[in-house]
Scaffold this motif. Sequence first.
Motif, PDB file in Angstrom:
ATOM      1  N   UNK A  85       0.823  -1.218   0.000  1.00 53.58           N
ATOM      2  CA  UNK A  85       0.000   0.000   0.000  1.00 53.58           C
ATOM      3  C   UNK A  85       0.850   1.258   0.000  1.00 53.58           C
ATOM      4  N   UNK A  86       1.895   1.263   0.803  1.00 55.48           N
ATOM      5  CA  UNK A  86       2.756   2.455   0.878  1.00 55.48           C
ATOM      6  C   UNK A  86       3.526   2.625  -0.429  1.00 55.48           C
ATOM      7  N   UNK A  87       4.042   1.530  -0.974  1.00 55.87           N
ATOM      8  CA  UNK A  87       4.774   1.601  -2.246  1.00 55.87           C
ATOM      9  C   UNK A  87       3.856   2.140  -3.347  1.00 55.87           C
ATOM     10  N   UNK A  88       2.643   1.627  -3.392  1.00 55.13           N
ATOM     11  CA  UNK A  88       1.671   2.055  -4.403  1.00 55.13           C
ATOM     12  C   UNK A  88       1.370   3.549  -4.272  1.00 55.13           C
ATOM     13  N   UNK A  89       1.209   4.002  -3.040  1.00 57.92           N
ATOM     14  CA  UNK A  89       0.927   5.422  -2.782  1.00 57.92           C
ATOM     15  C   UNK A  89       2.107   6.293  -3.216  1.00 57.92           C
ATOM     16  N   UNK A  90       3.317   5.874  -2.873  1.00 59.34           N
ATOM     17  CA  UNK A  90       4.505   6.665  -3.239  1.00 59.34           C
ATOM     18  C   UNK A  90       4.650   6.761  -4.758  1.00 59.34           C
ATOM     19  N   UNK A  91       4.451   5.644  -5.458  1.00 57.46           N
ATOM     20  CA  UNK A  91       4.531   5.648  -6.928  1.00 57.46           C
ATOM     21  C   UNK A  91       3.501   6.627  -7.489  1.00 57.46           C
ATOM     22  N   UNK A  92       2.273   6.558  -7.001  1.00 55.70           N
ATOM     23  CA  UNK A  92       1.206   7.445  -7.487  1.00 55.70           C
ATOM     24  C   UNK A  92       1.533   8.918  -7.198  1.00 55.70           C
ATOM     25  N   UNK A  93       2.051   9.198  -6.010  1.00 56.71           N
ATOM     26  CA  UNK A  93       2.400  10.579  -5.646  1.00 56.71           C
ATOM     27  C   UNK A  93       3.489  11.134  -6.566  1.00 56.71           C
ATOM     28  N   UNK A  94       4.535  10.330  -6.782  1.00 58.47           N
ATOM     29  CA  UNK A  94       5.653  10.778  -7.620  1.00 58.47           C
ATOM     30  C   UNK A  94       5.180  10.993  -9.062  1.00 58.47           C
ATOM     31  N   UNK A  95       4.430  10.027  -9.589  1.00 59.00           N
ATOM     32  CA  UNK A  95       3.957  10.138 -10.974  1.00 59.00           C
ATOM     33  C   UNK A  95       3.046  11.360 -11.146  1.00 59.00           C
ATOM     34  N   UNK A  96       2.148  11.566 -10.205  1.00 58.37           N
ATOM     35  CA  UNK A  96       1.234  12.709 -10.269  1.00 58.37           C
ATOM     36  C   UNK A  96       2.009  14.022 -10.192  1.00 58.37           C
ATOM     37  N   UNK A  97       2.960  14.104  -9.262  1.00 57.62           N
ATOM     38  CA  UNK A  97       3.766  15.304  -9.084  1.00 57.62           C
ATOM     39  C   UNK A  97       4.583  15.605 -10.353  1.00 57.62           C
ATOM     40  N   UNK A  98       5.170  14.566 -10.928  1.00 59.40           N
ATOM     41  CA  UNK A  98       5.970  14.745 -12.153  1.00 59.40           C
ATOM     42  C   UNK A  98       5.095  15.231 -13.304  1.00 59.40           C
ATOM     43  N   UNK A  99       3.918  14.640 -13.462  1.00 57.60           N
ATOM     44  CA  UNK A  99       3.014  15.056 -14.554  1.00 57.60           C
ATOM     45  C   UNK A  99       2.563  16.499 -14.372  1.00 57.60           C
ATOM     46  N   UNK A 100       2.235  16.863 -13.128  1.00 55.51           N
ATOM     47  CA  UNK A 100       1.785  18.236 -12.874  1.00 55.51           C
ATOM     48  C   UNK A 100       2.880  19.245 -13.197  1.00 55.51           C
ATOM     49  N   UNK A 101       4.138  18.810 -13.118  1.00 57.92           N
ATOM     50  CA  UNK A 101       5.259  19.685 -13.454  1.00 57.92           C
ATOM     51  C   UNK A 101       5.784  19.405 -14.863  1.00 57.92           C
ATOM     52  N   UNK A 102       5.006  18.632 -15.619  1.00 62.88           N
ATOM     53  CA  UNK A 102       5.298  18.318 -17.027  1.00 62.88           C
ATOM     54  C   UNK A 102       6.661  17.662 -17.237  1.00 62.88           C
ATOM     55  N   UNK A 103       6.973  16.709 -16.356  1.00 58.14           N
ATOM     56  CA  UNK A 103       8.199  15.922 -16.502  1.00 58.14           C
ATOM     57  C   UNK A 103       7.825  14.464 -16.750  1.00 58.14           C
ATOM     58  N   UNK A 104       8.583  13.774 -17.596  1.00 58.07           N
ATOM     59  CA  UNK A 104       8.265  12.372 -17.907  1.00 58.07           C
ATOM     60  C   UNK A 104       8.854  11.359 -16.918  1.00 58.07           C
ATOM     61  N   UNK A 105       9.230  11.802 -15.737  1.00 58.11           N
ATOM     62  CA  UNK A 105       9.842  10.929 -14.738  1.00 58.11           C
ATOM     63  C   UNK A 105       8.976   9.693 -14.494  1.00 58.11           C
ATOM     64  N   UNK A 106       9.604   8.528 -14.503  1.00 53.47           N
ATOM     65  CA  UNK A 106       8.890   7.266 -14.267  1.00 53.47           C
ATOM     66  C   UNK A 106       9.273   6.698 -12.901  1.00 53.47           C
ATOM     67  N   UNK A 107       8.251   6.254 -12.176  1.00 53.19           N
ATOM     68  CA  UNK A 107       8.433   5.633 -10.871  1.00 53.19           C
ATOM     69  C   UNK A 107       7.611   4.357 -10.891  1.00 53.19           C
ATOM     70  N   UNK A 108       8.235   3.232 -10.542  1.00 55.90           N
ATOM     71  CA  UNK A 108       7.533   1.959 -10.561  1.00 55.90           C
ATOM     72  C   UNK A 108       7.801   1.194  -9.262  1.00 55.90           C
ATOM     73  N   UNK A 109       7.132   0.060  -9.122  1.00 51.28           N
ATOM     74  CA  UNK A 109       7.365  -0.780  -7.962  1.00 51.28           C
ATOM     75  C   UNK A 109       7.429  -2.223  -8.396  1.00 51.28           C
ATOM     76  N   UNK A 110       8.196  -3.012  -7.661  1.00 45.87           N
ATOM     77  CA  UNK A 110       8.251  -4.444  -7.946  1.00 45.87           C
ATOM     78  C   UNK A 110       8.430  -5.190  -6.630  1.00 45.87           C
ATOM     79  N   UNK A 111       7.885  -6.388  -6.585  1.00 45.10           N
ATOM     80  CA  UNK A 111       7.958  -7.207  -5.383  1.00 45.10           C
ATOM     81  C   UNK A 111       9.401  -7.562  -5.069  1.00 45.10           C
ATOM     82  N   UNK A 112       9.745  -7.430  -3.797  1.00 48.82           N
ATOM     83  CA  UNK A 112      11.114  -7.765  -3.387  1.00 48.82           C
ATOM     84  C   UNK A 112      11.227  -9.281  -3.280  1.00 48.82           C
ATOM     85  N   UNK A 113      12.295  -9.819  -3.842  1.00 48.92           N
ATOM     86  CA  UNK A 113      12.506 -11.284  -3.812  1.00 48.92           C
ATOM     87  C   UNK A 113      13.026 -11.719  -2.472  1.00 48.92           C
TER      88      UNK A 113
END
Length: 113
Positions: A85-113
């Motif tokens: 849940x926290x990882x998902x929220x952080x990814x969404x926050x970063x992506x939203x913030x980057x888009x609002x500032x018109x930057x193509x920054x990508x933030x993703x998440x993956x399960x830790x092995x």
Amino acid sequence: MHRDAFTMSDRSDEDGDASILTATKPKTKRPPLYKVLLLNDDFTPMEFVVHVLERFFGLNHAQAFEIMLTVHKKGVAVVGVFSHEIAETKVAQVMDFARRHQHPLQCTMEKEE
């Protein structure tokens, strides 16, 4: 005397039940953790990435600068490990913030092995 024998037997049954319950109690499994990753691109300013790391991941300037350089040089960096849940929220926050500032920054998440 017979009554005392019954009471002692009753007590030992209770002790037996308690140990059985303890032995069969299911072990709680820790929830899986997820790595949050920042990906490099050729357009997002380095200062913006540093700002994102400070703002959303609570890093100090030196830590944020170091991770930004890793993203820049290696193309990707883990910026934190969190519950789903926290990882998902952080990814969404970063992506939203980057888009609002018109930057193509990508933030993703993956399960830790």
